[in-house]
Structures are given as C-alpha cells and as structure tokens.
Motif scaffolding. Structure first.
Motif, PDB file in Angstrom:
ATOM      1  N   ASP A   1     115.664 -73.589 -33.672  1.00  0.00           N
ATOM      2  CA  ASP A   1     116.629 -73.781 -34.751  1.00  0.00           C
ATOM      3  C   ASP A   1     117.392 -72.475 -34.937  1.00  0.00           C
ATOM      4  O   ASP A   1     116.936 -71.555 -35.627  1.00  0.00           O
ATOM      5  CB  ASP A   1     115.892 -74.165 -36.038  1.00  0.00           C
ATOM      6  N   ALA A   2     118.568 -72.389 -34.325  1.00  0.00           N
ATOM      7  CA  ALA A   2     119.346 -71.152 -34.367  1.00  0.00           C
ATOM      8  C   ALA A   2     119.862 -70.845 -35.766  1.00  0.00           C
ATOM      9  O   ALA A   2     120.208 -69.696 -36.066  1.00  0.00           O
ATOM     10  CB  ALA A   2     120.516 -71.248 -33.385  1.00  0.00           C
ATOM     11  N   SER A   3     119.902 -71.832 -36.631  1.00  0.00           N
ATOM     12  CA  SER A   3     120.425 -71.605 -37.982  1.00  0.00           C
ATOM     13  C   SER A   3     119.430 -70.890 -38.883  1.00  0.00           C
ATOM     14  O   SER A   3     119.775 -70.444 -39.977  1.00  0.00           O
ATOM     15  CB  SER A   3     120.820 -72.944 -38.622  1.00  0.00           C
ATOM     16  N   GLN A   4     118.202 -70.776 -38.409  1.00  0.00           N
ATOM     17  CA  GLN A   4     117.153 -70.186 -39.235  1.00  0.00           C
ATOM     18  C   GLN A   4     116.615 -68.874 -38.656  1.00  0.00           C
ATOM     19  O   GLN A   4     115.480 -68.510 -38.893  1.00  0.00           O
ATOM     20  CB  GLN A   4     115.994 -71.178 -39.381  1.00  0.00           C
ATOM     21  N   ALA A   5     117.437 -68.160 -37.884  1.00  0.00           N
ATOM     22  CA  ALA A   5     116.982 -66.902 -37.294  1.00  0.00           C
ATOM     23  C   ALA A   5     116.769 -65.850 -38.370  1.00  0.00           C
ATOM     24  O   ALA A   5     117.559 -65.718 -39.307  1.00  0.00           O
ATOM     25  CB  ALA A   5     118.003 -66.402 -36.284  1.00  0.00           C
ATOM     26  N   GLU A   6     115.696 -65.096 -38.227  1.00  0.00           N
ATOM     27  CA  GLU A   6     115.404 -64.039 -39.199  1.00  0.00           C
ATOM     28  C   GLU A   6     116.439 -62.915 -39.127  1.00  0.00           C
ATOM     29  O   GLU A   6     116.857 -62.374 -40.144  1.00  0.00           O
ATOM     30  CB  GLU A   6     114.003 -63.480 -38.940  1.00  0.00           C
ATOM     31  N   THR A   7     116.838 -62.555 -37.886  1.00  0.00           N
ATOM     32  CA  THR A   7     117.835 -61.505 -37.689  1.00  0.00           C
ATOM     33  C   THR A   7     118.916 -62.021 -36.753  1.00  0.00           C
ATOM     34  O   THR A   7     118.611 -62.581 -35.691  1.00  0.00           O
ATOM     35  CB  THR A   7     117.200 -60.244 -37.065  1.00  0.00           C
ATOM     36  N   VAL A   8     120.162 -61.821 -37.137  1.00  0.00           N
ATOM     37  CA  VAL A   8     121.288 -62.252 -36.311  1.00  0.00           C
ATOM     38  C   VAL A   8     122.099 -61.017 -35.917  1.00  0.00           C
ATOM     39  O   VAL A   8     122.468 -60.205 -36.765  1.00  0.00           O
ATOM     40  CB  VAL A   8     122.192 -63.255 -37.051  1.00  0.00           C
ATOM     41  N   ILE A   9     122.340 -60.880 -34.619  1.00  0.00           N
ATOM     42  CA  ILE A   9     123.171 -59.795 -34.106  1.00  0.00           C
ATOM     43  C   ILE A   9     124.455 -60.412 -33.566  1.00  0.00           C
ATOM     44  O   ILE A   9     124.419 -61.228 -32.640  1.00  0.00           O
ATOM     45  CB  ILE A   9     122.455 -59.013 -32.991  1.00  0.00           C
ATOM     46  N   ASP A  10     125.573 -60.026 -34.144  1.00  0.00           N
ATOM     47  CA  ASP A  10     126.869 -60.521 -33.691  1.00  0.00           C
ATOM     48  C   ASP A  10     127.373 -59.593 -32.587  1.00  0.00           C
ATOM     49  O   ASP A  10     127.761 -58.450 -32.848  1.00  0.00           O
ATOM     50  CB  ASP A  10     127.857 -60.551 -34.848  1.00  0.00           C
ATOM     51  N   ALA A  11     127.365 -60.089 -31.344  1.00  0.00           N
ATOM     52  CA  ALA A  11     127.740 -59.286 -30.180  1.00  0.00           C
ATOM     53  C   ALA A  11     129.160 -59.581 -29.720  1.00  0.00           C
ATOM     54  O   ALA A  11     129.488 -59.422 -28.541  1.00  0.00           O
ATOM     55  CB  ALA A  11     126.753 -59.530 -29.040  1.00  0.00           C
ATOM     56  N   ALA A  12     130.020 -59.999 -30.626  1.00  0.00           N
ATOM     57  CA  ALA A  12     131.410 -60.295 -30.272  1.00  0.00           C
ATOM     58  C   ALA A  12     132.056 -59.066 -29.642  1.00  0.00           C
ATOM     59  O   ALA A  12     131.932 -57.953 -30.147  1.00  0.00           O
ATOM     60  CB  ALA A  12     132.192 -60.716 -31.513  1.00  0.00           C
ATOM     61  N   GLY A  13     132.735 -59.288 -28.521  1.00  0.00           N
ATOM     62  CA  GLY A  13     133.385 -58.195 -27.818  1.00  0.00           C
ATOM     63  C   GLY A  13     132.460 -57.401 -26.921  1.00  0.00           C
ATOM     64  O   GLY A  13     132.892 -56.432 -26.284  1.00  0.00           O
ATOM     65  N   CYS A  14     131.202 -57.811 -26.846  1.00  0.00           N
ATOM     66  CA  CYS A  14     130.200 -57.086 -26.054  1.00  0.00           C
ATOM     67  C   CYS A  14     129.714 -57.927 -24.873  1.00  0.00           C
ATOM     68  O   CYS A  14     129.918 -59.142 -24.815  1.00  0.00           O
ATOM     69  CB  CYS A  14     128.998 -56.715 -26.922  1.00  0.00           C
ATOM     70  N   ILE A  15     129.059 -57.263 -23.953  1.00  0.00           N
ATOM     71  CA  ILE A  15     128.408 -57.915 -22.820  1.00  0.00           C
ATOM     72  C   ILE A  15     126.902 -57.808 -23.038  1.00  0.00           C
ATOM     73  O   ILE A  15     126.383 -56.720 -23.323  1.00  0.00           O
ATOM     74  CB  ILE A  15     128.788 -57.253 -21.481  1.00  0.00           C
ATOM     75  N   VAL A  16     126.220 -58.926 -22.918  1.00  0.00           N
ATOM     76  CA  VAL A  16     124.775 -58.960 -23.113  1.00  0.00           C
ATOM     77  C   VAL A  16     124.100 -58.931 -21.743  1.00  0.00           C
ATOM     78  O   VAL A  16     124.354 -59.794 -20.894  1.00  0.00           O
ATOM     79  CB  VAL A  16     124.353 -60.214 -23.903  1.00  0.00           C
TER      80      VAL A  16
END
Length: 387
Positions: free
Chosen positions: A39-54
């Motif tokens: 359930d991605a909507s219930q993640a304890e920590t969210v990192i927004d990596a917009a503009g980045c390469i993972v």
C-alpha cells in the motif's frame, strides 16, 4: 503491506533495458518490495526524487578500507555513504596475519557491505611507501605462508574473493628472488582454487605476455595506467591478447588511484571499444575527498561519462559486474524486488568540471553525477534536505 520507505517520481535506471523508467521504489525492512503487494499510500517515509535518477547502491570494487589497521586506509562509511556507495571490496590491505582484525574491526562493524582480497604478503599493506614514513611490502615468494593463507581463505570463504599481489618494478626492483612473485601467486591461486587480483603497473613483463596467465574472473587492476608496460602496443592499439582475455572473462578494473590513470591510454582504449569491466577508485587517505584525480567513485564515474562511455555501461561497471564478482548477484547492484534496499539517488548536474590524470593532464567535462540520498540495508544513511 505497509511500506517503510517510498521513493517516488524518480527515473529508475534499468541496466537490463538500457533505459530510464519512471516508477516508484518501495522498501520494507531491509528489502526492496514489489509495489503490487504493498500500500504505497501508507508509507512511513516518502522521498520525492523528482528530477533525480534512482540507482542501486554503488559498489567500489577496489579501495583500501582497513581503517585503523593500515597507514593508507580510509573509513568506508565516511567516504562511501555520502557518495552513494553502499558496498566496497578491500583490495588486499590485510594479509593472513592481520585479516582477523580487519574482519572484526572493519567488516563486521561497518554499515557498508564489504568483501575483500587477501594479500599474499603476510601483513598486507600495513605500511606503504619508501623513506621515513614506511616501506614497500616484501613480495618474496619465499616468505609466503601457504598453510596460513590456505587456512584464512578456507575459514573466510564467505568474504575473501581471492589473492592480491602488487606486481611492479618499484617493489621488486633490485631484488634477487628465487622465484617470480607473479608466477608464484598465480600457481598458489590455482592450487587453492581461488581467484587473483593483480596490481599491474610498470610490470616486469609486457601486458601481452602476462595476460595469458589470467583466468576468467581474475582481475587486472589499474588497466589504464601509463607507467612502463601498458595495455597498448607500440602502434597505440590494445594488444590483441588483452582483448581476447576480456572476451574470455578476465576482468579489467580501472582502479583509478592518483598514480594509475593516464588519459592517453584510457582514451585510445575507449576509442577502440575496450571499456573497463569495473570502474573503481583505489581510495586511500592520500586521495579520498582530496584530489581531482580521484575524490570519490561518483567523480571517477563522471570522468568516464565525459570521455564517452554511456551512462549504462558506467553503471554496470559499479553495480551488476562487481555484485556478481562479490557472489551477491540479485542481492545488491540491482533495484529488483527481493534485493537488499541499497539505493543511491543522484542528479546529473550540467556544469563545467575538470578531471586530471597521473601526469597532470586535464580535460574539461560538462556534466557530473551528484549524490542526493543514500539508503543502505533499508536505512536512510545520507539525505539532503533539498535535491
């Protein structure tokens, strides 16, 4: 299933497809998980990596990290984690005498994952260099303790990848050994059914002669050095025997260092399609975070990008290939579900940057990789407030 960490909006680098995929990465505990089961909507920590390469956590396959046990070694967590490096291979800093201390004091206590090569010299690289600050290791095969080397390999088969030898004229010059250190080390490796990692700079024999003694997964370290016998023939072409060796599985590692990289050698090799199988730093206290010749694994990777290697060829050389040699394929060096959650979030900065080789030759680039966040074993171990 609730996620501990969700990384969203980043471009995930896919080394299999040579492409970037806009998808999220989920972490539960110390593993990457399939988001269809979470359930991605219930993640304890969210990192927004917009503009980045993972990326998968990077692996520096040739460094000296026996911190506190040798004069040249660096702290692997300090130099690695802020730079996206979650795995190291120590390149023979210890021999059989001090390997137990290395394993207990460094391997077992570090956050980064670590494998190693065992130096054939009894005390490894406890000290290095001439003059009042140290001495070069004694590579006389008469001093190899075969019984203790075999025992150390046997008892630490989960960590030690093979034997390490530094083979260059500065070490052996003027010495009258009964047998050649390289030939003796090759014979010992075959006897013990293990692999080799050989520092080959200014060797006593030409590259096209030495290379015939290397087997698949043996490592030729410092492949782009420009001191003495190099991998290029007098016409400036990569020796046919060297190309053939790579085709049969011998591993060529750039192992940059401050004294082992020459733009002329590397450029000619790359032009001929001879790419390093592994890109690594040879980090020591002399060059880690200090010089433009090495600085960090991301800096060395950026140099090869600016020399014309594709992003995905560079990435494979610091993820999938070293992971396989570390016998951890599928566990590290990948972002596939089930793998350890070792992750680097980087940005490609489009800015001027200068790279320098051993001889002081400099080239100017227009882009470099900059780390923004690192996860190791499911824990956020480095993160900028803003990416």
């Amino acid at each position: 299933m609730k996620l501990d960490i969700l990384i969203k909006n980043g471009l995930v680098a896919d080394t299999d497809g040579n492409d970037y995929v806009n998808r999220s990465i989920g972490v539960v505990g110390n593993r990457i998980v399939d988001l269809s089961d979470a359930d991605a909507s219930q993640a304890e920590t969210v990192i927004d990596a917009a503009g980045c390469i993972v990326l998968p956590g990077l692996i520096d396959f040739h460094a000296h990290v026996f911190h506190g046990g040798t004069a040249i070694s660096v702290n692997p967590d300090v130099v690695g984690l802020p730079n996206g490096v979650t795995g190291f291979v120590d390149a023979g800093s210890s021999g059989w005498v001090n390997y137990p201390l290395f394993r207990q004091a460094v391997v077992a206590s570090s956050t980064v994952r670590m494998k190693s090569y065992l130096n054939v010299v009894n005390v490894g690289l406890a000290t290095l260099g001439g003059g009042p600050t140290g001495y070069l290791e004694n590579t006389n095969p008469a001093n190899y303790n075969v019984e203790q080397i075999a025992r150390t390999l046997r008892e630490n088969a989960d960590n030690i990848l093979g034997l390490k030898l530094r083979y260059s004229q500065d070490i052996a010059k003027g010495k009258q050994y009964a047998s050649d250190p390289f030939q003796a080390t090759v014979a010992l490796a075959r006897q013990l059914n293990t692999s080799l990692c050989v520092h080959v700079t200014d060797a006593l024999q030409p590259a096209d002669e030495l290379i015939h003694h290397f087997a698949a997964d043996d490592v030729w370290a410092h492949c782009f050095h420009g001191t003495g016998h190099a991998i290029l023939n007098p016409q400036g072409e990569v020796f046919a025997a060297v190309k053939a060796a790579q085709a049969r599985g011998v591993i060529f590692d750039c192992s940059n260092g401050v004294a082992h990289f020459d733009f002329h050698i590397a450029s000619r090799a790359l032009e001929q399609g001879f790419y390093p199988d592994i890109i690594s730093t040879d980090l020591t206290r002399r060059n880690s975070l200090r010089t433009d010749k090495v600085y960090s694994l991301l800096h060395v990777m950026s140099k090869y990008l600016n020399m014309g290697m594709s992003f995905f060829d560079v990435l494979r050389a610091v993820t999938t290939t070293p992971a396989r040699l570390m016998k951890m394929a599928g566990q590290i060096g990948t972002l596939a579900p089930g793998a350890f959650a070792d992750i680097a979030i980087v940005k490609m900065r489009k800015e001027r940057i200068v790279f320098e080789d051993t001889r002081g030759v400099k080239i100017e680039g227009d882009r470099y990789l900059d780390n923004c966040a690192t996860l190791c074993n499911g824990e956020i171990v480095y993160r900028r407030l803003r990416f």
